[in-house]
Motif scaffolding. Structure first.
Motif, PDB file in Angstrom:
ATOM      1  N   UNK A  52      43.278  25.196  33.252  1.00 58.18           N
ATOM      2  CA  UNK A  52      44.576  24.585  33.562  1.00 58.18           C
ATOM      3  C   UNK A  52      45.150  25.351  34.755  1.00 58.18           C
ATOM      4  N   UNK A  53      46.354  25.018  35.186  1.00 61.06           N
ATOM      5  CA  UNK A  53      46.938  25.681  36.364  1.00 61.06           C
ATOM      6  C   UNK A  53      46.954  27.195  36.220  1.00 61.06           C
ATOM      7  N   UNK A  54      47.344  27.641  35.018  1.00 59.25           N
ATOM      8  CA  UNK A  54      47.551  29.072  34.814  1.00 59.25           C
ATOM      9  C   UNK A  54      46.362  29.773  34.161  1.00 59.25           C
ATOM     10  N   UNK A  55      45.666  29.060  33.307  1.00 57.85           N
ATOM     11  CA  UNK A  55      44.676  29.728  32.457  1.00 57.85           C
ATOM     12  C   UNK A  55      43.259  29.173  32.655  1.00 57.85           C
ATOM     13  N   UNK A  56      42.291  30.055  32.501  1.00 55.60           N
ATOM     14  CA  UNK A  56      40.897  29.617  32.350  1.00 55.60           C
ATOM     15  C   UNK A  56      40.374  30.252  31.072  1.00 55.60           C
ATOM     16  N   UNK A  57      39.858  29.412  30.181  1.00 51.72           N
ATOM     17  CA  UNK A  57      39.327  29.920  28.919  1.00 51.72           C
ATOM     18  C   UNK A  57      37.812  29.833  28.987  1.00 51.72           C
ATOM     19  N   UNK A  58      37.134  30.970  28.919  1.00 46.46           N
ATOM     20  CA  UNK A  58      35.675  30.893  28.857  1.00 46.46           C
ATOM     21  C   UNK A  58      35.182  31.292  27.464  1.00 46.46           C
ATOM     22  N   UNK A  59      34.128  30.594  27.074  1.00 46.25           N
ATOM     23  CA  UNK A  59      33.555  30.804  25.750  1.00 46.25           C
ATOM     24  C   UNK A  59      32.398  31.787  25.906  1.00 46.25           C
ATOM     25  N   UNK A  60      32.420  32.846  25.133  1.00 40.29           N
ATOM     26  CA  UNK A  60      31.416  33.894  25.312  1.00 40.29           C
ATOM     27  C   UNK A  60      30.020  33.488  24.846  1.00 40.29           C
ATOM     28  N   UNK A  61      29.890  32.337  24.198  1.00 40.57           N
ATOM     29  CA  UNK A  61      28.546  31.818  23.887  1.00 40.57           C
ATOM     30  C   UNK A  61      27.743  31.648  25.179  1.00 40.57           C
ATOM     31  N   UNK A  62      28.467  31.478  26.298  1.00 40.07           N
ATOM     32  CA  UNK A  62      27.779  31.332  27.587  1.00 40.07           C
ATOM     33  C   UNK A  62      26.975  32.575  27.968  1.00 40.07           C
ATOM     34  N   UNK A  63      27.247  33.701  27.313  1.00 41.82           N
ATOM     35  CA  UNK A  63      26.490  34.918  27.611  1.00 41.82           C
ATOM     36  C   UNK A  63      25.361  35.166  26.604  1.00 41.82           C
ATOM     37  N   UNK A  85      24.074  38.905  26.397  1.00 39.12           N
ATOM     38  CA  UNK A  85      23.927  39.735  27.591  1.00 39.12           C
ATOM     39  C   UNK A  85      25.270  40.391  27.936  1.00 39.12           C
ATOM     40  N   UNK A  86      25.509  41.586  27.361  1.00 44.37           N
ATOM     41  CA  UNK A  86      26.795  42.252  27.582  1.00 44.37           C
ATOM     42  C   UNK A  86      26.915  42.830  28.992  1.00 44.37           C
ATOM     43  N   UNK A  87      25.770  43.148  29.636  1.00 48.43           N
ATOM     44  CA  UNK A  87      25.850  43.661  31.006  1.00 48.43           C
ATOM     45  C   UNK A  87      26.438  42.584  31.920  1.00 48.43           C
ATOM     46  N   UNK A  88      25.915  41.366  31.769  1.00 44.14           N
ATOM     47  CA  UNK A  88      26.403  40.266  32.613  1.00 44.14           C
ATOM     48  C   UNK A  88      27.855  39.923  32.263  1.00 44.14           C
ATOM     49  N   UNK A  89      28.164  39.929  30.967  1.00 43.63           N
ATOM     50  CA  UNK A  89      29.542  39.648  30.534  1.00 43.63           C
ATOM     51  C   UNK A  89      30.496  40.633  31.217  1.00 43.63           C
ATOM     52  N   UNK A  90      30.133  41.903  31.156  1.00 37.64           N
ATOM     53  CA  UNK A  90      30.974  42.943  31.759  1.00 37.64           C
ATOM     54  C   UNK A  90      31.115  42.734  33.266  1.00 37.64           C
ATOM     55  N   UNK A  91      29.982  42.533  33.944  1.00 39.43           N
ATOM     56  CA  UNK A  91      30.016  42.367  35.409  1.00 39.43           C
ATOM     57  C   UNK A  91      30.919  41.215  35.806  1.00 39.43           C
ATOM     58  N   UNK A  92      30.795  40.085  35.057  1.00 42.67           N
ATOM     59  CA  UNK A  92      31.519  38.881  35.466  1.00 42.67           C
ATOM     60  C   UNK A  92      33.004  38.956  35.106  1.00 42.67           C
ATOM     61  N   UNK A  93      33.331  39.521  33.957  1.00 42.22           N
ATOM     62  CA  UNK A  93      34.754  39.641  33.596  1.00 42.22           C
ATOM     63  C   UNK A  93      35.421  40.630  34.568  1.00 42.22           C
ATOM     64  N   UNK A  94      34.689  41.692  34.922  1.00 43.54           N
ATOM     65  CA  UNK A  94      35.231  42.669  35.872  1.00 43.54           C
ATOM     66  C   UNK A  94      35.473  42.022  37.236  1.00 43.54           C
ATOM     67  N   UNK A  95      34.486  41.227  37.673  1.00 46.81           N
ATOM     68  CA  UNK A  95      34.631  40.554  38.978  1.00 46.81           C
ATOM     69  C   UNK A  95      35.850  39.639  38.968  1.00 46.81           C
ATOM     70  N   UNK A  96      35.988  38.824  37.919  1.00 50.35           N
ATOM     71  CA  UNK A  96      37.127  37.896  37.840  1.00 50.35           C
ATOM     72  C   UNK A  96      38.449  38.663  37.813  1.00 50.35           C
TER      73      UNK A  96
END
Ligand code: ADP
Length: 355
Positions: A52-63, A85-96
């Motif tokens: 939505x305008x303010x929020x993006x909800x991602x589902x961690x099943x994607x990792x 894949x917690x390494x990728x989860x961490x990298x991507x949440x950190x990047x965002x």
């Protein structure tokens, strides 16, 4: 040209088992920010992301690092960290969080396969919801606020029966078996995350009906950690006191078994917390204003905002009890936290603390 503060992405974690009300909660949360969240336009129709305008909800099943077949071959469940894949989860949440877009994988719940990734741009508020938002300490460190939905086994069972038996035609035995099969991994990897949560919504069977095992009337606790930056717990009547309140009577219509509120300081996993509890359910949602007027620190922008939000979504599950009420209040607290973070004025709560 926006200032550095405008580009901050605030990151919220929401943990719960599947079928425990995460998507309902997300719909309440995004509504507080004024706008229904939709799947990304023109993308994969099986995307799990809501924007939505303010929020993006991602589902961690994607990792998930293992797809459905991979999990079967290795004999691990989706709850098992080895399937993620917690390494990728961490990298991507950190990047965002740092304002950098990412190509996030998509776990396709229909096929059980990993689909080609989708582009996720840094939102104002990023919510990561799923089984493991607080499992990995690196990811946990990135969270500005975290919530755990703690649904007791009795209630989980009642909800699963409602959904899987009534709506999907599963048998009682197969539902029981699937809950039992998940339990060891749930206890090992999901449940322990609640110790890290800033707020826990605990859902239990009512104590108002002796030996109730229907799971229809609920006792819901909102456990709020003290000393969390940008978050001050909600209270009833008098901050720090121990209160028991039966509001039924002239101002609130209650049929059997009535409604009972409680509020007290407590400890939870060695942390100081405030606990607000509601047992029972509302007969008339518009009368919620009476309850709302006795709660403080709810971070509303106008008198009656909690009641208005609840009335707006009266068709969502849990709207007549503490699950809907506390989810709505946490939504308002997250809006307050977000506004404090972007203006970086610690402690400047929207609602002046009552003297
Ligand atoms: P999740 O996203 O965690 O899988 P959902 O929000 O889709 O969970 O809810 C799953 C099901 O659980 C709903 O269809 C409903 O039957 C039940 N449920 C969820 N929240 C509540 C609630 N507060 N009260 C009663 N039932 C609920």
């Amino acid at each position: 040209c926006s200032s550095a503060d405008d580009s901050k992405t605030v990151v919220i974690g929401l943990a719960a088992d599947s079928g425990c009300g995460k998507s309902t909660f997300m719909r309440r949360l995004t509504s507080v920010f004024g706008g229904a969240a939709e799947p990304p336009k023109g993308g994969n129709p099986d995307s799990n992301t809501l924007i939505s305008d303010m929020t993006t909800v991602i589902c961690l099943d994607d990792y998930h690092s293992l797809d459905r077949t991979g999990r079967k071959v290795k004999g691990v469940t989706a709850l098992d960290p080895r399937a993620n894949d917690f390494d990728l989860m961490y990298e991507q949440v950190k990047a965002l969080k740092n304002g950098v877009a990412v190509d996030k994988p998509i776990y396709n719940h229909v096929t059980g396969l990993l689909d080609p990734p989708e582009l996720i741009k840094p939102p104002k508020i990023l919510v990561i919801e799923g089984l493991h938002p607080m499992f990995d300490s690196r990811v946990r460190e990135l969270l500005d606020f975290s919530i755990y939905l703690d649904i007791s086994n009795e209630v989980k069972f009642a909800w699963k029966i409602q959904r899987d038996m009534a709506e999907r035609g599963h048998s009682l035995e197969s539902i029981k078996a699937s809950i039992e099969a998940r339990k060891p991994d749930f206890d090992a990897y999901i449940d322990p995350q609640k110790q890290y949560a800033d707020a826990v919504i605990e859902v239990l069977p009512t104590q108002l009906i002796p030996d109730d095992n229907e799971g229809k009337v609920l006792r819901v606790k909102l456990i709020m950690k003290e000393e969390v930056k940008y978050f001050s717990p909600v209270y009833l009547f008098d901050e720090g006191s121990t209160i028991s309140w039966i509001p039924c009577g002239r101002k609130l219509t209650c049929s059997y078994p009535g409604i009972k509120f409680a509020y007290c300081p407590d400890t939870y996993f060695d942390n100081e917390v405030s606990v607000l509890e509601m047992d029972g359910q509302f007969d008339r949602l518009d009368e919620l204003i009476y309850i709302e007027s006795h709660l403080s620190n709810i971070s509303t922008k106008f008198y009656g905002e909690v009641t208005q939000q609840m009335l707006k979504h009266s068709d969502f599950p849990g709207s007549n009890n503490g699950t809907g009420l506390f989810q709505t209040i946490i939504g308002l607290k997250i809006r307050d936290l977000y506004e404090q973070i972007i203006t970086s004025k610690p402690g400047a709560s929207l609602e002046a603390r009552k003297a």
